[in-house]
Design a protein around this motif. Structure first.
Motif, PDB file in Angstrom:
ATOM      1  N   LYS A  64      -5.508  84.164  41.030  1.00  0.00           N
ATOM      2  CA  LYS A  64      -6.852  84.718  41.194  1.00  0.00           C
ATOM      3  C   LYS A  64      -7.048  86.005  40.392  1.00  0.00           C
ATOM      4  O   LYS A  64      -8.160  86.485  40.261  1.00  0.00           O
ATOM      5  CB  LYS A  64      -7.136  84.995  42.667  1.00  0.00           C
ATOM      6  N   ASP A 100     -14.797  90.862  51.567  1.00  0.00           N
ATOM      7  CA  ASP A 100     -14.060  90.152  50.521  1.00  0.00           C
ATOM      8  C   ASP A 100     -12.636  89.836  50.975  1.00  0.00           C
ATOM      9  O   ASP A 100     -12.102  88.773  50.681  1.00  0.00           O
ATOM     10  CB  ASP A 100     -14.012  90.975  49.238  1.00  0.00           C
ATOM     11  N   PHE A 101     -12.031  90.788  51.680  1.00  0.00           N
ATOM     12  CA  PHE A 101     -10.667  90.585  52.167  1.00  0.00           C
ATOM     13  C   PHE A 101     -10.641  89.502  53.235  1.00  0.00           C
ATOM     14  O   PHE A 101      -9.703  88.712  53.308  1.00  0.00           O
ATOM     15  CB  PHE A 101     -10.117  91.910  52.700  1.00  0.00           C
ATOM     16  N   ASN A 109     -15.970  85.612  43.395  1.00  0.00           N
ATOM     17  CA  ASN A 109     -16.622  86.904  43.237  1.00  0.00           C
ATOM     18  C   ASN A 109     -15.862  88.037  43.907  1.00  0.00           C
ATOM     19  O   ASN A 109     -16.452  89.051  44.241  1.00  0.00           O
ATOM     20  CB  ASN A 109     -18.044  86.832  43.808  1.00  0.00           C
ATOM     21  N   LEU A 110     -14.553  87.899  44.103  1.00  0.00           N
ATOM     22  CA  LEU A 110     -13.772  88.939  44.739  1.00  0.00           C
ATOM     23  C   LEU A 110     -13.555  90.093  43.783  1.00  0.00           C
ATOM     24  O   LEU A 110     -13.415  89.915  42.574  1.00  0.00           O
ATOM     25  CB  LEU A 110     -12.415  88.390  45.196  1.00  0.00           C
ATOM     26  N   TRP A 111     -13.500  91.299  44.346  1.00  0.00           N
ATOM     27  CA  TRP A 111     -13.258  92.488  43.549  1.00  0.00           C
ATOM     28  C   TRP A 111     -11.772  92.595  43.266  1.00  0.00           C
ATOM     29  O   TRP A 111     -10.944  92.582  44.170  1.00  0.00           O
ATOM     30  CB  TRP A 111     -13.749  93.726  44.309  1.00  0.00           C
ATOM     31  N   VAL A 142     -12.713  86.933  53.333  1.00  0.00           N
ATOM     32  CA  VAL A 142     -12.873  85.674  52.594  1.00  0.00           C
ATOM     33  C   VAL A 142     -11.543  85.257  51.986  1.00  0.00           C
ATOM     34  O   VAL A 142     -11.175  84.076  52.005  1.00  0.00           O
ATOM     35  CB  VAL A 142     -13.960  85.820  51.508  1.00  0.00           C
ATOM     36  N   LEU A 143     -10.806  86.225  51.462  1.00  0.00           N
ATOM     37  CA  LEU A 143      -9.490  85.940  50.890  1.00  0.00           C
ATOM     38  C   LEU A 143      -8.539  85.432  51.972  1.00  0.00           C
ATOM     39  O   LEU A 143      -7.788  84.482  51.748  1.00  0.00           O
ATOM     40  CB  LEU A 143      -8.931  87.197  50.221  1.00  0.00           C
ATOM     41  N   GLU A 154     -16.895  80.932  46.932  1.00  0.00           N
ATOM     42  CA  GLU A 154     -17.070  82.301  47.406  1.00  0.00           C
ATOM     43  C   GLU A 154     -15.985  83.216  46.853  1.00  0.00           C
ATOM     44  O   GLU A 154     -16.221  84.371  46.578  1.00  0.00           O
ATOM     45  CB  GLU A 154     -17.004  82.331  48.940  1.00  0.00           C
ATOM     46  N   SER A 155     -14.782  82.678  46.714  1.00  0.00           N
ATOM     47  CA  SER A 155     -13.657  83.513  46.311  1.00  0.00           C
ATOM     48  C   SER A 155     -13.706  83.899  44.831  1.00  0.00           C
ATOM     49  O   SER A 155     -12.911  84.717  44.396  1.00  0.00           O
ATOM     50  CB  SER A 155     -12.347  82.792  46.605  1.00  0.00           C
ATOM     51  N   TYR A 178      -5.469  96.258  50.048  1.00  0.00           N
ATOM     52  CA  TYR A 178      -6.689  95.885  49.337  1.00  0.00           C
ATOM     53  C   TYR A 178      -7.711  96.997  49.514  1.00  0.00           C
ATOM     54  O   TYR A 178      -7.988  97.417  50.633  1.00  0.00           O
ATOM     55  CB  TYR A 178      -7.229  94.562  49.887  1.00  0.00           C
ATOM     56  N   ASP A 227      -9.396  81.865  52.799  1.00  0.00           N
ATOM     57  CA  ASP A 227      -8.986  80.977  51.712  1.00  0.00           C
ATOM     58  C   ASP A 227      -7.480  80.717  51.761  1.00  0.00           C
ATOM     59  O   ASP A 227      -7.033  79.574  51.585  1.00  0.00           O
ATOM     60  CB  ASP A 227      -9.386  81.586  50.373  1.00  0.00           C
TER      61      ASP A 227
END
Length: 109
Positions: A100, A60-61, A28-30, A63-64, A25-26, A54, A67
């Motif tokens: 990353k 996305d944040f 595809n982070l912007w 998910v980060l 998943e990570s 961010y 992680d």
């Protein structure tokens, strides 16, 4: 001989429909141009690391954050567009974010 090999020997004409997907998943982070700020504070006598700045999507944040917590095996939370990690892990977190592709700036200390 693993399970896949055993199944192939039992059913030689079977064609698997599943396509193996190994993407995380990570991946595809912007990635932003501005650096993420990595701060160190003490709250109630206990050290914490705060990540903020961010500008991408909130999901996305999150998910980060998940992680980072999973990799370091520590507790933490996501509040007010900030990731709060229990303990002083600035160096490890900054290295993870650089790997990353993020720009990271150390603030304080």
């Amino acid at each position: 001989m693993d399970l896949q090999d055993q199944l192939k020997s039992l059913f030689p004409e079977h064609v698997s429909d599943e396509i193996p997907t190994e993407s995380k998943e990570s991946d595809n982070l912007w990635i932003q141009d501005d650096p993420i700020l990595c701060k160190y504070e003490k709250r109630k006598g206990k050290p914490i690391t705060i990540l903020e700045g961010y500008t991408g999507a909130t999901e996305d944040f999150k998910v980060l954050a998940k992680d980072i917590k999973k990799t370091l095996s520590v507790g933490g939370s996501f509040k007010d567009d900030k990731i709060i990690i229990q303990g002083d892990y600035r160096d490890k977190i900054m290295q993870m974010l650089k790997d990353k592709g993020f720009n990271v700036k150390r603030v304080g200390g």
